[in-house]
Design an enzyme around this catalytic site. Structure first.
Site, PDB file in Angstrom:
ATOM      1  N   ARG A  86       0.826  -1.203   0.000  1.00 42.83           N
ATOM      2  CA  ARG A  86       0.000   0.000   0.000  1.00 42.83           C
ATOM      3  C   ARG A  86       0.862   1.255   0.000  1.00 42.83           C
ATOM      4  O   ARG A  86       1.973   1.268   0.547  1.00 42.83           O
ATOM      5  CB  ARG A  86      -0.908  -0.006   1.225  1.00 42.83           C
ATOM      6  CG  ARG A  86      -0.150  -0.097   2.539  1.00 42.83           C
ATOM      7  CD  ARG A  86      -1.082  -0.305   3.695  1.00 42.83           C
ATOM      8  NE  ARG A  86      -0.335  -0.526   4.932  1.00 42.83           N
ATOM      9  CZ  ARG A  86      -0.900  -0.787   6.100  1.00 42.83           C
ATOM     10  NH1 ARG A  86      -2.207  -0.871   6.184  1.00 42.83           N
ATOM     11  NH2 ARG A  86      -0.163  -0.978   7.174  1.00 42.83           N
ATOM     12  N   LEU A 129      -5.241   1.138  -3.220  1.00 41.86           N
ATOM     13  CA  LEU A 129      -6.469   0.479  -3.631  1.00 41.86           C
ATOM     14  C   LEU A 129      -7.714   1.336  -3.413  1.00 41.86           C
ATOM     15  O   LEU A 129      -8.826   0.898  -3.723  1.00 41.86           O
ATOM     16  CB  LEU A 129      -6.612  -0.860  -2.904  1.00 41.86           C
ATOM     17  CG  LEU A 129      -5.524  -1.893  -3.223  1.00 41.86           C
ATOM     18  CD1 LEU A 129      -5.827  -3.220  -2.577  1.00 41.86           C
ATOM     19  CD2 LEU A 129      -5.363  -2.047  -4.727  1.00 41.86           C
ATOM     20  N   GLY A 178      -4.999 -11.065   3.531  1.00 38.77           N
ATOM     21  CA  GLY A 178      -5.056 -11.398   4.952  1.00 38.77           C
ATOM     22  C   GLY A 178      -5.739 -10.343   5.790  1.00 38.77           C
ATOM     23  O   GLY A 178      -5.401 -10.175   6.969  1.00 38.77           O
ATOM     24  N   GLY A 224      -6.858 -10.259  16.674  1.00 40.13           N
ATOM     25  CA  GLY A 224      -6.249 -11.323  17.465  1.00 40.13           C
ATOM     26  C   GLY A 224      -4.856 -11.620  16.954  1.00 40.13           C
ATOM     27  O   GLY A 224      -4.453 -11.146  15.891  1.00 40.13           O
ATOM     28  N   HIS A 225      -4.118 -12.393  17.742  1.00 38.01           N
ATOM     29  CA  HIS A 225      -2.791 -12.860  17.333  1.00 38.01           C
ATOM     30  C   HIS A 225      -2.663 -14.332  17.690  1.00 38.01           C
ATOM     31  O   HIS A 225      -3.549 -14.926  18.309  1.00 38.01           O
ATOM     32  CB  HIS A 225      -1.689 -12.029  18.001  1.00 38.01           C
ATOM     33  CG  HIS A 225      -1.440 -10.717  17.319  1.00 38.01           C
ATOM     34  ND1 HIS A 225      -0.963 -10.630  16.034  1.00 38.01           N
ATOM     35  CD2 HIS A 225      -1.606  -9.439  17.746  1.00 38.01           C
ATOM     36  CE1 HIS A 225      -0.837  -9.358  15.679  1.00 38.01           C
ATOM     37  NE2 HIS A 225      -1.228  -8.616  16.697  1.00 38.01           N
ATOM     38  N   ASP A 226      -1.546 -14.894  17.298  1.00 45.22           N
ATOM     39  CA  ASP A 226      -1.276 -16.319  17.484  1.00 45.22           C
ATOM     40  C   ASP A 226      -1.718 -16.815  18.862  1.00 45.22           C
ATOM     41  O   ASP A 226      -2.417 -17.828  18.969  1.00 45.22           O
ATOM     42  CB  ASP A 226       0.236 -16.542  17.300  1.00 45.22           C
ATOM     43  CG  ASP A 226       0.625 -18.004  17.301  1.00 45.22           C
ATOM     44  OD1 ASP A 226       1.039 -18.501  16.246  1.00 45.22           O
ATOM     45  OD2 ASP A 226       0.543 -18.654  18.353  1.00 45.22           O
ATOM     46  N   ILE A 227      -1.330 -16.124  19.907  1.00 47.93           N
ATOM     47  CA  ILE A 227      -1.627 -16.576  21.265  1.00 47.93           C
ATOM     48  C   ILE A 227      -3.124 -16.668  21.518  1.00 47.93           C
ATOM     49  O   ILE A 227      -3.600 -17.556  22.240  1.00 47.93           O
ATOM     50  CB  ILE A 227      -0.948 -15.632  22.295  1.00 47.93           C
ATOM     51  CG1 ILE A 227      -1.030 -16.225  23.695  1.00 47.93           C
ATOM     52  CG2 ILE A 227      -1.529 -14.228  22.230  1.00 47.93           C
ATOM     53  CD1 ILE A 227      -0.219 -15.445  24.713  1.00 47.93           C
ATOM     54  N   ASN A 228      -3.901 -15.772  20.905  1.00 50.67           N
ATOM     55  CA  ASN A 228      -5.350 -15.783  21.088  1.00 50.67           C
ATOM     56  C   ASN A 228      -5.997 -16.978  20.404  1.00 50.67           C
ATOM     57  O   ASN A 228      -6.902 -17.611  20.959  1.00 50.67           O
ATOM     58  CB  ASN A 228      -5.967 -14.491  20.548  1.00 50.67           C
ATOM     59  CG  ASN A 228      -5.299 -13.252  21.111  1.00 50.67           C
ATOM     60  OD1 ASN A 228      -4.682 -12.487  20.377  1.00 50.67           O
ATOM     61  ND2 ASN A 228      -5.393 -13.044  22.413  1.00 50.67           N
ATOM     62  N   TYR A 229      -5.512 -17.300  19.203  1.00 50.12           N
ATOM     63  CA  TYR A 229      -6.080 -18.426  18.459  1.00 50.12           C
ATOM     64  C   TYR A 229      -5.730 -19.754  19.134  1.00 50.12           C
ATOM     65  O   TYR A 229      -6.557 -20.670  19.205  1.00 50.12           O
ATOM     66  CB  TYR A 229      -5.597 -18.409  17.009  1.00 50.12           C
ATOM     67  CG  TYR A 229      -5.701 -17.051  16.373  1.00 50.12           C
ATOM     68  CD1 TYR A 229      -6.879 -16.307  16.464  1.00 50.12           C
ATOM     69  CD2 TYR A 229      -4.616 -16.471  15.701  1.00 50.12           C
ATOM     70  CE1 TYR A 229      -6.972 -15.041  15.907  1.00 50.12           C
ATOM     71  CE2 TYR A 229      -4.717 -15.215  15.130  1.00 50.12           C
ATOM     72  CZ  TYR A 229      -5.884 -14.507  15.249  1.00 50.12           C
ATOM     73  OH  TYR A 229      -5.970 -13.248  14.692  1.00 50.12           O
ATOM     74  N   ASP A 247       0.477 -18.902  13.694  1.00 47.48           N
ATOM     75  CA  ASP A 247       0.697 -18.093  12.495  1.00 47.48           C
ATOM     76  C   ASP A 247       1.196 -18.909  11.316  1.00 47.48           C
ATOM     77  O   ASP A 247       0.675 -18.807  10.200  1.00 47.48           O
ATOM     78  CB  ASP A 247       1.713 -16.982  12.789  1.00 47.48           C
ATOM     79  CG  ASP A 247       1.086 -15.811  13.516  1.00 47.48           C
ATOM     80  OD1 ASP A 247      -0.155 -15.781  13.629  1.00 47.48           O
ATOM     81  OD2 ASP A 247       1.823 -14.928  13.982  1.00 47.48           O
TER      82      ASP A 247
END
Length: 376
Positions: free
Chosen positions: A49, A76, A98, A140-145, A170
Site C-alpha cells: 500500500r 487500492l 489477509g 487477534g494474534h497467534d496466542i489468542n487463536y 501463524d
C-alpha cells in the site's frame, strides 16, 4: 536468483513455475504462505500500500519472509490503481489477502467481483477467526487463536501454559494451511476449470494440528493434567534435562528399544524396561535422570549419545544449528547476501526450488510479463 542446491540433479525450476500470484501485503501467516509459493517457483507479486507510515515489524516486507517477491505499490482506494489491480486479476492464478472479513469487499475487490473478472482465480483468504462466526471481525494474534482452540492449555508444565512462539498458529495453523489450500484448489481447477474461495483460519488450522492429541484423549491416553502426559513433558523419557553448564538435552526415547539404549548410556541398571510405563514411578525416574544429566556439560552428553539409538539430542541455539554437521549435510540453511536463512522445503527429485531475491517492480512490467506467460 540463488539456486538451492539440495538436489544434485534436476531442472532448476520449482514445481510451481509459471504460477502467477497476487499477494496483498499483510502480516505473518499470509506472507509466510506467499514465501512458500515463491520458493517453489511461483511468480509472486506483492502489492504494497502507498503510505508514509512505516509498516509494523510483523509485516516483514524487507525480512527473510519477503524473499522471492516482486513488489509494486498501489493505492487500492485510488481509481487508477484499482484499474491496475483489475488488469492483474485477468492474468492471475491466485489472489492472497489477509485482511479482516469485509475489508476486501469495501475496497471493491471481494470474491464475487474478482471471480467475475477471472472465473479461474483462486481467491485465498487468511484470517485468525475465519470469515464467519461471532468473533470473525475481532482482532487477534497467534496466542489468542491457540488459547481459544484449546491447544494452548495443553502446552506447558503443571503451573501454567507456555507460549510456543508464534510458530504453531501463524505459520503452522495459518500460513501452511493457506498454502495447502491453494495447491488443493489449483489441482481441483484442472478438473473443473473453475476457481474458488479459500477460507483459511488460524484457529481452524491449529485445531486440525491438534487432532492427534484429541485422539489420545478419546482413547483415554491423555487424562493427566497439563505436564503429566506422554508428550507434554510428563513422561521422563520424553523431556528436557539441564546439564552442568545450564544447557539442555532433549530426550525422546518413547519406544522400548530406544528407552533401553537411554538406560544403557546413562548406566542405569536399576531401572528396567518394565518400569517405563509405570506412571507412579515417573517422578522418581525423572529425578534420577536429571541428577545424572547434571553431572556433565551438554557437549559432553552429545558425545556420549552420538550414534546411539536413544533419541537424545542437544538443544541448540539458532546460531549453533547452522553449524551442526547434519544440518550442513542437508544444506538446511542457505547463504543469501550476508546472512544464512532457512532453505526452501520440501525437497524434490526433479524440480529444484530456489531462493529468489526480493525486487521492486512496476505495474507495467508485471502486466507485460504476465500477458505473455504460459499457463501453469
Amino acid at each position: 536468483m540463488l539456486p538451492f542446491d539440495g538436489v544434485r540433479e534436476g531442472v532448476r525450476m520449482g514445481p510451481l513455475a509459471n504460477l502467477r500470484v497476487i499477494e496483498l501485503g499483510g502480516l505473518g501467516p499470509a506472507p509466510f504462505s506467499a514465501m512458500m509459493l515463491a520458493d517453489m517457483g511461483a511468480d509472486v507479486v506483492c502489492v504494497e500500500r502507498k503510505s508514509d507510515t512505516p509498516l509494523d515489524f510483523l509485516s516483514d516486507t524487507d525480512g527473510f519472509m519477503a524473499r522471492g517477491r516482486r513488489r509494486i505499490v498501489l493505492d487500492l482506494k485510488d481509481t487508477k490503481d484499482q484499474a491496475h489491480l483489475r488488469a492483474l486479476l485477468h492474468h492471475a492464478d491466485v489472489l492472497m489477502e489477509g485482511f479482516r472479513p469485509g475489508v476486501m469487499e469495501r475496497l471493491g475487490f471481494g470474491p464475487d467481483v474478482c471471480l467475475a473478472t477471472n472465473p479461474r482465480l483462486i481467491y485465498a483468504r487468511m484470517t485468525g477467526w475465519g470469515q464467519d462466526g461471532p468473533m470473525a471481525r475481532q482482532p487477534g494474534h497467534d496466542i489468542n487463536y491457540l488459547a481459544l482452540s484449546g491447544t494452548l492449555d495443553m502446552i506447558g508444565d503443571a503451573q501454567r501454559p507456555v507460549i510456543p512462539l508464534n510458530l504453531l498458529g501463524d505459520f503452522g495453523g495459518g500460513g501452511m494451511y493457506l498454502a495447502f489450500g491453494i495447491v488443493c484448489a489449483l489441482l481441483e481447477r484442472t478438473r473443473s476449470g473453475k476457481g474458488q474461495v479459500i477460507d483459511a483460519a488460524i484457529v481452524d488450522g491449529v485445531a486440525s494440528l491438534s487432532i492427534f492429541i484429541h485422539g489420545l484423549m478419546a482413547a483415554g491416553q491423555w487424562q493427566a493434567p497439563r505436564g503429566g502426559n506422554i508428550l507434554d513433558g510428563g513422561a521422563p523419557f520424553y523431556a528436557l534435562y539441564e546439564t552442568s553448564d545450564h544447557r539442555h538435552m532433549a530426550v525422546g526415547a518413547i519406544e522400548s528399544k530406544f528407552f533401553a539404549s537411554l538406560l544403557a548410556k546413562l548406566n542405569l541398571s536399576e531401572i528396567s524396561l518394565s518400569d517405563q510405563w509405570e506412571r507412579a514411578g515417573w517422578p522418581d525416574m525423572r529425578r534420577r535422570f536429571q541428577s545424572i544429566f547434571a553431572k556433565r556439560t551438554r557437549d559432553e552428553w552429545q558425545k556420549v549419545f552420538e550414534g546411539s539409538e536413544a533419541c537424545v539430542s542437544p538443544v541448540l541455539t539458532l546460531e549453533e544449528a547452522k553449524n551442526d554437521p547434519q544440518n550442513i549435510a542437508r544444506k538446511l540453511f542457505a547463504t543469501v547476501g550476508a546472512h544464512l536463512e532457512a532453505a526452501p522445503a520440501p525437497r524434490f527429485s526433479r524440480s529444484v526450488p530456489e531462493i529468489k531475491e526480493t525486487s521492486d517492480d512496476t505495474i507495467e512490467a508485471v502486466l507485460e510479463r504476465w500477458a505473455h506467460a504460459s499457463d501453469p
